[in-house]
Design a protein around this motif. Structure first.
Motif, PDB file in Angstrom:
ATOM      1  N   ALA A 188       0.820  -1.206   0.000  1.00 18.24           N
ATOM      2  CA  ALA A 188       0.000   0.000   0.000  1.00 18.24           C
ATOM      3  C   ALA A 188       0.859   1.262   0.000  1.00 18.24           C
ATOM      4  O   ALA A 188       0.413   2.325  -0.417  1.00 18.24           O
ATOM      5  CB  ALA A 188      -0.929  -0.001   1.216  1.00 18.24           C
ATOM      6  N   GLU A 189       2.108   1.140   0.490  1.00 22.14           N
ATOM      7  CA  GLU A 189       3.008   2.282   0.523  1.00 22.14           C
ATOM      8  C   GLU A 189       3.595   2.579  -0.860  1.00 22.14           C
ATOM      9  O   GLU A 189       4.122   3.655  -1.101  1.00 22.14           O
ATOM     10  CB  GLU A 189       4.160   2.011   1.493  1.00 22.14           C
ATOM     11  CG  GLU A 189       3.735   1.840   2.945  1.00 22.14           C
ATOM     12  CD  GLU A 189       3.479   3.169   3.623  1.00 22.14           C
ATOM     13  OE1 GLU A 189       4.328   4.061   3.511  1.00 22.14           O
ATOM     14  OE2 GLU A 189       2.415   3.308   4.236  1.00 22.14           O
ATOM     15  N   MET A 190       3.506   1.602  -1.763  1.00 19.36           N
ATOM     16  CA  MET A 190       4.019   1.776  -3.116  1.00 19.36           C
ATOM     17  C   MET A 190       2.993   2.546  -3.933  1.00 19.36           C
ATOM     18  O   MET A 190       1.927   2.037  -4.270  1.00 19.36           O
ATOM     19  CB  MET A 190       4.292   0.401  -3.739  1.00 19.36           C
ATOM     20  CG  MET A 190       4.827   0.453  -5.159  1.00 19.36           C
ATOM     21  SD  MET A 190       6.463   1.196  -5.229  1.00 19.36           S
ATOM     22  CE  MET A 190       6.594   1.543  -6.984  1.00 19.36           C
ATOM     23  N   ASP A 191       3.289   3.809  -4.250  1.00 24.52           N
ATOM     24  CA  ASP A 191       2.320   4.636  -4.949  1.00 24.52           C
ATOM     25  C   ASP A 191       2.869   5.097  -6.297  1.00 24.52           C
ATOM     26  O   ASP A 191       3.976   4.754  -6.708  1.00 24.52           O
ATOM     27  CB  ASP A 191       1.907   5.824  -4.087  1.00 24.52           C
ATOM     28  CG  ASP A 191       3.097   6.705  -3.689  1.00 24.52           C
ATOM     29  OD1 ASP A 191       4.187   6.565  -4.286  1.00 24.52           O
ATOM     30  OD2 ASP A 191       2.929   7.528  -2.771  1.00 24.52           O
ATOM     31  N   ALA A 192       2.072   5.915  -6.982  1.00 23.87           N
ATOM     32  CA  ALA A 192       2.437   6.366  -8.321  1.00 23.87           C
ATOM     33  C   ALA A 192       3.694   7.223  -8.318  1.00 23.87           C
ATOM     34  O   ALA A 192       4.489   7.179  -9.260  1.00 23.87           O
ATOM     35  CB  ALA A 192       1.262   7.137  -8.943  1.00 23.87           C
ATOM     36  N   THR A 193       3.879   7.995  -7.248  1.00 24.33           N
ATOM     37  CA  THR A 193       5.058   8.855  -7.180  1.00 24.33           C
ATOM     38  C   THR A 193       6.339   8.024  -7.109  1.00 24.33           C
ATOM     39  O   THR A 193       7.320   8.297  -7.813  1.00 24.33           O
ATOM     40  CB  THR A 193       4.976   9.782  -5.954  1.00 24.33           C
ATOM     41  OG1 THR A 193       3.807  10.596  -6.061  1.00 24.33           O
ATOM     42  CG2 THR A 193       6.212  10.666  -5.853  1.00 24.33           C
ATOM     43  N   GLN A 252       6.640   4.888  -8.077  1.00 21.12           N
ATOM     44  CA  GLN A 252       6.780   4.186  -9.348  1.00 21.12           C
ATOM     45  C   GLN A 252       7.388   5.111 -10.409  1.00 21.12           C
ATOM     46  O   GLN A 252       8.262   4.702 -11.179  1.00 21.12           O
ATOM     47  CB  GLN A 252       5.420   3.671  -9.832  1.00 21.12           C
ATOM     48  CG  GLN A 252       5.483   2.868 -11.132  1.00 21.12           C
ATOM     49  CD  GLN A 252       6.270   1.576 -10.985  1.00 21.12           C
ATOM     50  OE1 GLN A 252       6.007   0.782 -10.090  1.00 21.12           O
ATOM     51  NE2 GLN A 252       7.252   1.354 -11.865  1.00 21.12           N
ATOM     52  N   HIS A 253       6.952   6.360 -10.419  1.00 19.88           N
ATOM     53  CA  HIS A 253       7.502   7.330 -11.362  1.00 19.88           C
ATOM     54  C   HIS A 253       8.995   7.530 -11.115  1.00 19.88           C
ATOM     55  O   HIS A 253       9.786   7.652 -12.066  1.00 19.88           O
ATOM     56  CB  HIS A 253       6.752   8.660 -11.233  1.00 19.88           C
ATOM     57  CG  HIS A 253       7.194   9.716 -12.187  1.00 19.88           C
ATOM     58  ND1 HIS A 253       7.034   9.612 -13.554  1.00 19.88           N
ATOM     59  CD2 HIS A 253       7.820  10.910 -11.979  1.00 19.88           C
ATOM     60  CE1 HIS A 253       7.518  10.678 -14.146  1.00 19.88           C
ATOM     61  NE2 HIS A 253       8.014  11.494 -13.220  1.00 19.88           N
ATOM     62  N   ARG A 264       9.165   8.344   4.328  1.00 11.47           N
ATOM     63  CA  ARG A 264       7.849   8.110   4.919  1.00 11.47           C
ATOM     64  C   ARG A 264       7.647   6.692   5.417  1.00 11.47           C
ATOM     65  O   ARG A 264       6.628   6.377   6.038  1.00 11.47           O
ATOM     66  CB  ARG A 264       6.758   8.438   3.901  1.00 11.47           C
ATOM     67  CG  ARG A 264       6.705   7.491   2.705  1.00 11.47           C
ATOM     68  CD  ARG A 264       5.485   7.807   1.837  1.00 11.47           C
ATOM     69  NE  ARG A 264       5.365   6.892   0.727  1.00 11.47           N
ATOM     70  CZ  ARG A 264       5.854   7.095  -0.476  1.00 11.47           C
ATOM     71  NH1 ARG A 264       6.519   8.206  -0.713  1.00 11.47           N
ATOM     72  NH2 ARG A 264       5.677   6.220  -1.449  1.00 11.47           N
ATOM     73  N   SER A 265       8.590   5.783   5.120  1.00  9.40           N
ATOM     74  CA  SER A 265       8.366   4.382   5.477  1.00  9.40           C
ATOM     75  C   SER A 265       9.665   3.668   5.814  1.00  9.40           C
ATOM     76  O   SER A 265      10.623   3.724   5.047  1.00  9.40           O
ATOM     77  CB  SER A 265       7.674   3.646   4.317  1.00  9.40           C
ATOM     78  OG  SER A 265       7.542   2.265   4.602  1.00  9.40           O
TER      79      SER A 265
END
Length: 280
Positions: A117-122, A124-125, A261-262
């Motif tokens: 859930a911590e893996m987001d589009a930002t 990935q970009h 953040r993580s």
């Protein structure tokens, strides 16, 4: 060791005493947001000294010793309860530990999160922009929760298996593709696993990873007995011989980092190092 500290200059966080911090943290809270806490007849804002003690389940005297900056054998459980009552951020909780017991909180005490859930589009970009170098995002147990296209091209077997460490130790192709497998890859990787196991002893995914690798690889068991620990692989120079490069040996420099953040995610980029001579 004296944790009381001086008053220091106003606004200088390095000089703020434990007493100043705790008083400020409890005074910013609204007692009406705590069910069952009496609010009538209050003259000031925030929680009182007695409120914090009551909500943390300790005596007012014991909490008072903390707020007064007295040195005592404060347990992690007590400090975590105070942190929860005062609704401290992760950074504030660390400051509490440093001033109260002179050390940061153990990593194992950090609440577990869903790394996927911590893996987001930002993020990935970010790893997509590392191309043409391969980049992956892994969780605490090295499960891949994100990767770029270059990672698929360079290390398709690792991406397909979905776990960086399992592929390294349990795949026959890894022995062929990771040059100097034992010295440059297996030993530091097992050192990293041992380090994370020491810091997260109750993490079930890490426990299973250790078990499966040691059960499935006699070489891993032998190396494990060296009891080496490695905290990260950042800056390591290693070599690969992958099909994407038609079997040509390629030197890569490892860049390893964690998103601020993580604590549960790590980003690894294998930067091709064209300055290194190949074929020594």
């Amino acid at each position: 060791m004296d944790f009381r500290g001086g008053q220091g200059d106003v606004g200088d966080p390095g000089e703020e005493s434990l007493s100043e911090l705790l008083r400020s943290w409890r005074r910013r809270l609204d007692p009406r947001t705590f069910p069952g806490l009496p609010v009538r007849g209050r003259r000031g804002r925030g929680l009182t000294h007695s409120d914090v003690a009551r909500l943390a389940g300790v005596s007012a005297r014991w909490y008072g010793s903390l707020e007064q900056g007295r040195e005592a054998g404060y347990s992690a459980d007590f400090l975590d309860r105070v942190s929860a009552v005062l609704r401290l951020s992760r950074a504030e909780r660390q400051a509490l530990y440093l001033r109260a017991v002179g050390r940061p909180p153990a990593l194992a005490a950090v609440p577990a999160v869903d790394a996927a859930a911590e893996m987001d589009a930002t993020l990935q970009h970010f790893i997509d922009n590392q191309a043409p170098d391969p980049a992956v995002v892994t969780d605490l147990a090295w499960n891949m929760v994100g990767h770029n296209k270059a990672a698929e091209l360079w290390l398709p077997g690792a991406v397909q298996m979905g776990n960086q460490m399992r592929w390294t130790f349990l795949s026959s192709e890894a022995r062929e593709q990771l040059v100097c497998w034992e010295r440059d890859w297996a030993r530091p990787y097992l050192g990293q696993i041992r380090y994370e196991r020491a810091n997260h002893p109750k993490d079930e995914a890490l426990r299973r990873l250790e078990h499966d690798i040691l059960e499935g690889s006699p070489d891993a068991r032998r190396i494990w007995d060296r009891r080496e620990m490695v905290d990260h692989g950042d800056g390591a120079l290693r070599r690969l011989k992958v099909r994407y490069h038609r079997g040509r040996e390629v030197a890569v420099r490892t860049v390893a980092l964690r998103p601020a953040r993580s604590d549960m995610l790590r980003v690894t980029v294998l930067m091709e190092d064209g300055h290194e001579a190949i074929g020594r």
